[in-house]
Write an enzyme that holds these catalytic residues in place. Structure first.
Site, PDB file in Angstrom:
ATOM      1  N   TYR A 155     -18.945  73.007 -50.910  1.00  0.00           N
ATOM      2  CA  TYR A 155     -19.851  71.879 -50.714  1.00  0.00           C
ATOM      3  C   TYR A 155     -19.149  70.595 -51.119  1.00  0.00           C
ATOM      4  O   TYR A 155     -18.153  70.613 -51.865  1.00  0.00           O
ATOM      5  CB  TYR A 155     -21.167  72.064 -51.482  1.00  0.00           C
ATOM      6  N   CYS A 156     -19.674  69.470 -50.602  1.00  0.00           N
ATOM      7  CA  CYS A 156     -19.094  68.170 -50.954  1.00  0.00           C
ATOM      8  C   CYS A 156     -20.223  67.154 -51.135  1.00  0.00           C
ATOM      9  O   CYS A 156     -21.140  67.398 -51.922  1.00  0.00           O
ATOM     10  CB  CYS A 156     -18.039  67.733 -49.936  1.00  0.00           C
ATOM     11  N   ARG A 157     -20.187  66.041 -50.411  1.00  0.00           N
ATOM     12  CA  ARG A 157     -21.171  64.978 -50.619  1.00  0.00           C
ATOM     13  C   ARG A 157     -22.431  65.149 -49.788  1.00  0.00           C
ATOM     14  O   ARG A 157     -23.346  64.348 -49.898  1.00  0.00           O
ATOM     15  CB  ARG A 157     -20.534  63.620 -50.298  1.00  0.00           C
TER      16      ARG A 157
END
Length: 219
Positions: A176-178
């Site tokens: 996951y990221c932003r």
């Protein structure tokens, strides 16, 4: 008098809509959702000049959306209130739901998004306690330190090719990221799948996690 008072009221509300009616300022809000930053840090992350970044921040500040706090010789900008996370989320959702051009642009920015395996928040939460899932946060380390999903391990995307052997081979690796407007997790997942490991992407990021009512962990 009544008409002028009402006009003034709507003019004040329009300060907010006018401030966010700019793609660069929306990106700055998206970055500030992750962690407070200096002008220089925001300029680097958004590929803008420091002068332009400063001007955009002043517009956001005038609308009450951000505030600058001096730390030594540096001014650090942050969102003034968590409700702004909700504002940004709803603006994004409306655009992606109603504008075909926004969906097309997202597919162009994240060309593999439709082919990559994904996992829901509910499935992630079900798998984490049993040790079936390895949650990988591929954002920059300063964003991870400011707040991350509980149980996540930090390996920034830039470091992942050299650290791929640190990842387990017997678990589902969830990147996951932003959030959905960020492709770091896509790029990380492609590396993981190419290594022969199982993986999936979580579309949500810290903003969606907070809006769902879950607490962040801090390192």
């Amino acid at each position: 008098m009544e008409r002028s008072a009402k006009d003034h009221l709507f003019q004040q509300i329009a300060l907010v809509t006018q401030a966010i009616a700019n793609p660069h300022r929306l990106e700055l809000l998206d970055l500030l959702v992750q962690t407070p930053r200096s002008v220089e840090q925001l300029a680097q992350a958004s590929a803008m000049s420091v002068a332009n970044t400063s001007q955009h921040l002043q517009r956001l500040k005038q609308a009450g959306l951000v505030v600058g706090e001096r730390q030594g010789t540096t001014v650090i900008y942050r969102l003034t209130d968590p409700v702004i996370i909700r504002l940004w989320y709803e603006i994004r959702q409306v655009a992606l739901s109603l504008l075909a051009g926004a969906e097309w642009a997202l597919n162009r920015y994240r060309p593999q998004r439709q082919q990559l395996p994904t996992i829901s928040l509910a499935a992630l939460q079900a798998g984490m306690p049993h040790g079936d899932v390895y949650l990988l946060d591929v954002r920059p380390l300063e964003e991870f330190a400011a707040g991350h999903l509980p149980g996540a391990v930090a390996i920034p995307l830039a470091e992942l090719p050299q650290r791929i052997d640190e990842l387990p081979v017997d678990k589902l690796i969830v990147t996951y990221c932003r959030g959905p407007l960020c492709r770091y997790a896509d790029e990380a997942l492609l590396l993981i799948l190419a290594s022969g490991r199982r993986g999936a992407r979580l579309e949500e990021g810290v903003a969606e996690w907070l809006l769902a009512g879950y607490p962040l962990a801090h390192s």
